[in-house]
Write a protein that holds these residues in place. Structure first.
Motif, PDB file in Angstrom:
ATOM      1  N   ALA A 114       0.832  -1.209   0.000  1.00 59.64           N
ATOM      2  CA  ALA A 114       0.000   0.000   0.000  1.00 59.64           C
ATOM      3  C   ALA A 114       0.861   1.251   0.000  1.00 59.64           C
ATOM      4  N   TRP A 117       2.389   1.719  -3.463  1.00 55.85           N
ATOM      5  CA  TRP A 117       1.397   2.178  -4.433  1.00 55.85           C
ATOM      6  C   TRP A 117       0.804   3.535  -4.053  1.00 55.85           C
ATOM      7  N   TRP A 119      -1.121   4.309  -1.568  1.00 53.25           N
ATOM      8  CA  TRP A 119      -2.525   4.167  -1.202  1.00 53.25           C
ATOM      9  C   TRP A 119      -2.648   4.364   0.309  1.00 53.25           C
TER      10      TRP A 119
END
Length: 228
Positions: A114, A117, A119
């Motif tokens: 995460a 990325w 995110w």
């Protein structure tokens, strides 16, 4: 001796079951027979895959490209066997603390993905730190428990099959491009998962780590010899 070991290996693969490992010091002959079987299997599989690689123009793996010789040797012969055996087979005895650490490792890995990325970077970073803390606390709480959960014992054959499959498929990441022609290239890791899983259950994690290290050393030596 050889026939006995091979018969036991075949029977165990036909019906994988949860067993208590015996110390490696009492099973060196079994370990030696299995290592020989593993290396012979690698030779056969390697010959088949070499033909497949040429026919299908499969690119060479790039996982360790750019590393110097000494660094490559340490990574392949020492770090990889310890890390991979701990992650993929360290929990096969079903000890609660090992299963807890595996769960925390998976969650921590997802948190890192995460972050990579981008995110919810902050939340994922905090979650990663919290997961490490939870792993330590859980290990301290569960360290005295040795009996595997009933659900794990009853479904051991499934967990073992998953450990073999995930271990093999994870090595597809070694290749620069993922496609169906790369799938057969992880057959050596599939074979390794079966042998190392058996050794881990028969004689403990050290047995599978040592076999893994020997196999990697032999493969590395052969690769360096061919490249020169």
């Amino acid at each position: 001796m050889i026939r006995t070991v091979l018969a036991d290996f075949r029977a165990w693969l036909a019906m994988p079951r949860l067993i208590t490992p015996t110390p490696l010091r009492t099973g060196w002959r079994t370990w030696g027979v299995m290592l020989g079987l593993y290396l012979c299997g690698l030779v056969v599989i390697g010959a088949v895959l070499a033909a497949w690689q040429r026919a299908m123009h499969v690119p060479a793996p790039e996982a360790f490209r750019g590393f110097s010789g000494p660094v490559l040797a340490v990574a392949v012969v020492l770090a990889a066997p310890i890390g991979e055996e701990s992650l993929f087979r360290g929990w096969l005895t079903g000890r609660p603390r090992a299963l807890w650490l595996l769960a925390m490792a998976i969650i921590a890995g997802l948190m890192l993905i995460a972050v990579q990325w981008h995110w919810h970077d902050t939340a994922a970073s905090l979650g990663f730190v919290a997961t490490l803390t939870a792993a330590l606390v859980g290990w301290l709480v569960l360290r005295r428990r040795t009996e595997p959960p009933r659900w794990f014992a009853h479904g051991f054959a499934v967990w073992f099959a998953l450990s073999v499959a995930v271990f093999a498929l994870a090595h597809m990441a070694n290749y620069p491009r993922l496609s169906w022609v790369v799938v057969p290239m992880v057959m050596p890791q599939l074979w390794a998962g079966l042998v190392f899983g058996y050794l881990r259950m028969r004689h403990g994690l050290i047995a599978s780590i040592l076999a893994h290290a020997c196999g990697n050393a032999a493969a590395l030596a052969m690769a360096l010899t061919v490249s020169h």
